[in-house]
Scaffold this active site. Sequence first.
Site, PDB file in Angstrom:
ATOM      1  N   ARG A 123      43.438  39.264  19.695  1.00 46.07           N
ATOM      2  CA  ARG A 123      41.987  39.193  19.440  1.00 46.07           C
ATOM      3  C   ARG A 123      41.605  37.839  18.814  1.00 46.07           C
ATOM      4  O   ARG A 123      40.774  37.774  17.905  1.00 46.07           O
ATOM      5  CB  ARG A 123      41.521  40.319  18.513  1.00 46.07           C
ATOM      6  CG  ARG A 123      41.664  41.721  19.087  1.00 46.07           C
ATOM      7  CD  ARG A 123      40.650  41.963  20.208  1.00 46.07           C
ATOM      8  NE  ARG A 123      40.607  43.350  20.627  1.00 46.07           N
ATOM      9  CZ  ARG A 123      41.496  43.924  21.435  1.00 46.07           C
ATOM     10  NH1 ARG A 123      42.481  43.229  21.944  1.00 46.07           N
ATOM     11  NH2 ARG A 123      41.364  45.193  21.771  1.00 46.07           N
TER      12      ARG A 123
ATOM     13  N   SER B 269      35.855  48.291  19.265  1.00 50.18           N
ATOM     14  CA  SER B 269      36.586  48.290  17.995  1.00 50.18           C
ATOM     15  C   SER B 269      35.867  47.390  16.995  1.00 50.18           C
ATOM     16  O   SER B 269      35.677  46.210  17.262  1.00 50.18           O
ATOM     17  CB  SER B 269      37.998  47.753  18.183  1.00 50.18           C
ATOM     18  OG  SER B 269      38.697  48.517  19.116  1.00 50.18           O
TER      19      SER B 269
ATOM     20  N   GLU C  61      36.356  42.677  13.394  1.00 51.10           N
ATOM     21  CA  GLU C  61      36.574  41.982  14.664  1.00 51.10           C
ATOM     22  C   GLU C  61      35.251  41.504  15.274  1.00 51.10           C
ATOM     23  O   GLU C  61      35.196  40.488  15.960  1.00 51.10           O
ATOM     24  CB  GLU C  61      37.304  42.933  15.610  1.00 51.10           C
ATOM     25  CG  GLU C  61      38.144  42.235  16.653  1.00 51.10           C
ATOM     26  CD  GLU C  61      37.307  41.777  17.803  1.00 51.10           C
ATOM     27  OE1 GLU C  61      37.417  40.590  18.161  1.00 51.10           O
ATOM     28  OE2 GLU C  61      36.513  42.573  18.335  1.00 51.10           O
TER      29      GLU C  61
HETATM   30  N1  EPU Z   1      44.069  56.708  15.963  1.00 52.29           N
HETATM   31  C1  EPU Z   1      43.762  57.702  15.061  1.00 52.29           C
HETATM   32  N2  EPU Z   1      42.442  58.036  14.895  1.00 52.29           N
HETATM   33  C2  EPU Z   1      41.458  57.441  15.600  1.00 52.29           C
HETATM   34  C3  EPU Z   1      41.770  56.432  16.518  1.00 52.29           C
HETATM   35  C4  EPU Z   1      43.095  56.072  16.686  1.00 52.29           C
HETATM   36  O1  EPU Z   1      44.618  58.272  14.419  1.00 52.29           O
HETATM   37  O2  EPU Z   1      40.297  57.823  15.381  1.00 52.29           O
HETATM   38  C5  EPU Z   1      45.481  56.322  16.148  1.00 52.29           C
HETATM   39  C6  EPU Z   1      46.269  57.270  17.017  1.00 52.29           C
HETATM   40  O3  EPU Z   1      47.546  57.393  16.449  1.00 52.29           O
HETATM   41  C7  EPU Z   1      46.386  56.550  18.339  1.00 52.29           C
HETATM   42  C8  EPU Z   1      46.446  55.116  17.897  1.00 52.29           C
HETATM   43  O4  EPU Z   1      45.571  55.073  16.766  1.00 52.29           O
HETATM   44  O5  EPU Z   1      47.537  56.927  19.001  1.00 52.29           O
HETATM   45  C9  EPU Z   1      45.994  54.126  18.930  1.00 52.29           C
HETATM   46  O6  EPU Z   1      44.696  54.453  19.383  1.00 52.29           O
HETATM   47  P1  EPU Z   1      44.117  53.847  20.746  1.00 52.29           P
HETATM   48  O7  EPU Z   1      45.086  53.983  21.845  1.00 52.29           O
HETATM   49  O8  EPU Z   1      42.750  54.404  20.930  1.00 52.29           O
HETATM   50  O9  EPU Z   1      44.057  52.292  20.449  1.00 52.29           O
HETATM   51  P2  EPU Z   1      43.567  51.445  19.187  1.00 52.29           P
HETATM   52  O10 EPU Z   1      44.739  50.759  18.615  1.00 52.29           O
HETATM   53  O11 EPU Z   1      42.741  52.274  18.264  1.00 52.29           O
HETATM   54  C10 EPU Z   1      43.227  49.271  20.592  1.00 52.29           C
HETATM   55  C11 EPU Z   1      42.153  48.257  20.883  1.00 52.29           C
HETATM   56  C12 EPU Z   1      41.110  48.830  21.829  1.00 52.29           C
HETATM   57  C13 EPU Z   1      41.815  49.216  23.123  1.00 52.29           C
HETATM   58  C14 EPU Z   1      42.923  50.234  22.794  1.00 52.29           C
HETATM   59  C15 EPU Z   1      43.753  50.588  23.989  1.00 52.29           C
HETATM   60  C16 EPU Z   1      42.045  46.839  18.909  1.00 52.29           C
HETATM   61  C17 EPU Z   1      41.247  46.427  17.718  1.00 52.29           C
HETATM   62  N3  EPU Z   1      41.522  47.830  19.650  1.00 52.29           N
HETATM   63  O12 EPU Z   1      42.622  50.355  19.907  1.00 52.29           O
HETATM   64  O13 EPU Z   1      40.172  47.798  22.122  1.00 52.29           O
HETATM   65  O14 EPU Z   1      40.902  49.783  24.056  1.00 52.29           O
HETATM   66  O15 EPU Z   1      43.829  49.657  21.821  1.00 52.29           O
HETATM   67  O16 EPU Z   1      44.596  49.537  24.320  1.00 52.29           O
HETATM   68  O17 EPU Z   1      43.108  46.267  19.152  1.00 52.29           O
HETATM   69  C18 EPU Z   1      38.061  46.871  21.569  1.00 52.29           C
HETATM   70  O18 EPU Z   1      38.668  45.853  21.196  1.00 52.29           O
HETATM   71  O19 EPU Z   1      36.801  46.944  21.514  1.00 52.29           O
HETATM   72  C19 EPU Z   1      38.809  48.022  22.034  1.00 52.29           C
HETATM   73  C20 EPU Z   1      38.218  49.175  22.343  1.00 52.29           C
END
Ligand code: EPU
Length: 336
Positions: A160, A235, A331
């Site tokens: 990012r 995010s 972000e």
């Molecule tokens: N989780 C929770 N609670 C929540 C959300 C997430 O416990 O409310 C935990 C869960 O353990 C889940 C893990 O977080 O398994 C990962 O969640 P997710 O796969 O939704 O991914 P993320 O790490 O929360 C990142 C990116 C997203 C992208 C997803 C999928 C960043 C800041 N965000 O989110 O990007 O879509 O991975 O690759 O790196 C964006 O930048 O706008 C965005 C949506």
Amino acid sequence: MNIQENISLKKYNTFGVNVNAKRFISVDSVYKLQQLLKDEKDLFLLSGGSNMLLTKNIEKLVVHLNIKGISIDKEDDNFVYLTVNAGENWHEFVLWSIEQGYGGIENLSLIPGNVGTCPIQNIGAYGVEVKDTITKVEAIEIETNKLVSFSNEDCAFGYRNSVFKNDAKGKYIITSVGFQLSKSKHKLNTSYGAIEKELSKRNIQNPSLKDISDAVIAIRQSKLPDPNEIGNSGSFFKNPIISIELFHELKSKYPTLPSYPVSDSEVKIPAGWLIEQSGFKGKRFGEYGVHEKQALVLVNYGNANGEEIYQLAQHIQNTVKENFKIGLEIEVNIIR
Ligand code: EPU
């Protein structure tokens, strides 16, 4: 030059915050942008408006970057090299690429925003970052009004992050982005848990580019709010990277703490988990709140003002810090 006055920016930012631009102009060519730059240097640049939180009226001239067009620079049996103008909608470009049989960005389906801003935060999702397909970024240097080109290396991409958030911040206007996409032997990336699950649910063993895109679209639609329905900027925070020592300390206290390896000494923690554990998931405060299905996303239910969303973000940062000793970095660009 057709400069308009007192224009609402509500439909120009995906958070749907209603602030006004004192003066506003939409620009559809590099030539017109350079003409404008001869008279005006103090600009507020607006592209897809998908990564900003506006908290007040904008006094500077707002320039809506609306330069469209895709051209094929060269191709061989394996790759195609494209130049895509900054004002093209990102998701429409992804869908067009898939239709042509071009691979590399299918995992980045349904990300809001325009092509011109994808390098700034190096958009990424489901195991892919856009930096892996970018060959060049063309931009106007504001001070000299000259067109310059950044190679992939010049962009200094990170998670990012890029040079456009650091040394080059505020100095350039991105006009187009060059991509190298595959035409054959696509390197499909289906190892991200949620994609694997979605494909097997659909009984797909040898996915096409479109199968992956469809799976990503389904996953995003199930978790992330559609900005056309509920204002948001994806995010709101980055996933923090912490030391292995702090990780072990927290893991013994919170055995379910998820993590992704970064190096021998660091791990990345999903901010969504930290925010959810801090009790914010699904919390609504009148016109704004934290999304019920993904705690990393702050939302505007209609008439929130940006300042109150920003205050909620700070409250979340303080609480997560108290609970886990982890500082969350915002972000989204906060415009104050
Ligand atoms: N989780 C929770 N609670 C929540 C959300 C997430 O416990 O409310 C935990 C869960 O353990 C889940 C893990 O977080 O398994 C990962 O969640 P997710 O796969 O939704 O991914 P993320 O790490 O929360 C990142 C990116 C997203 C992208 C997803 C999928 C960043 C800041 N965000 O989110 O990007 O879509 O991975 O690759 O790196 C964006 O930048 O706008 C965005 C949506």
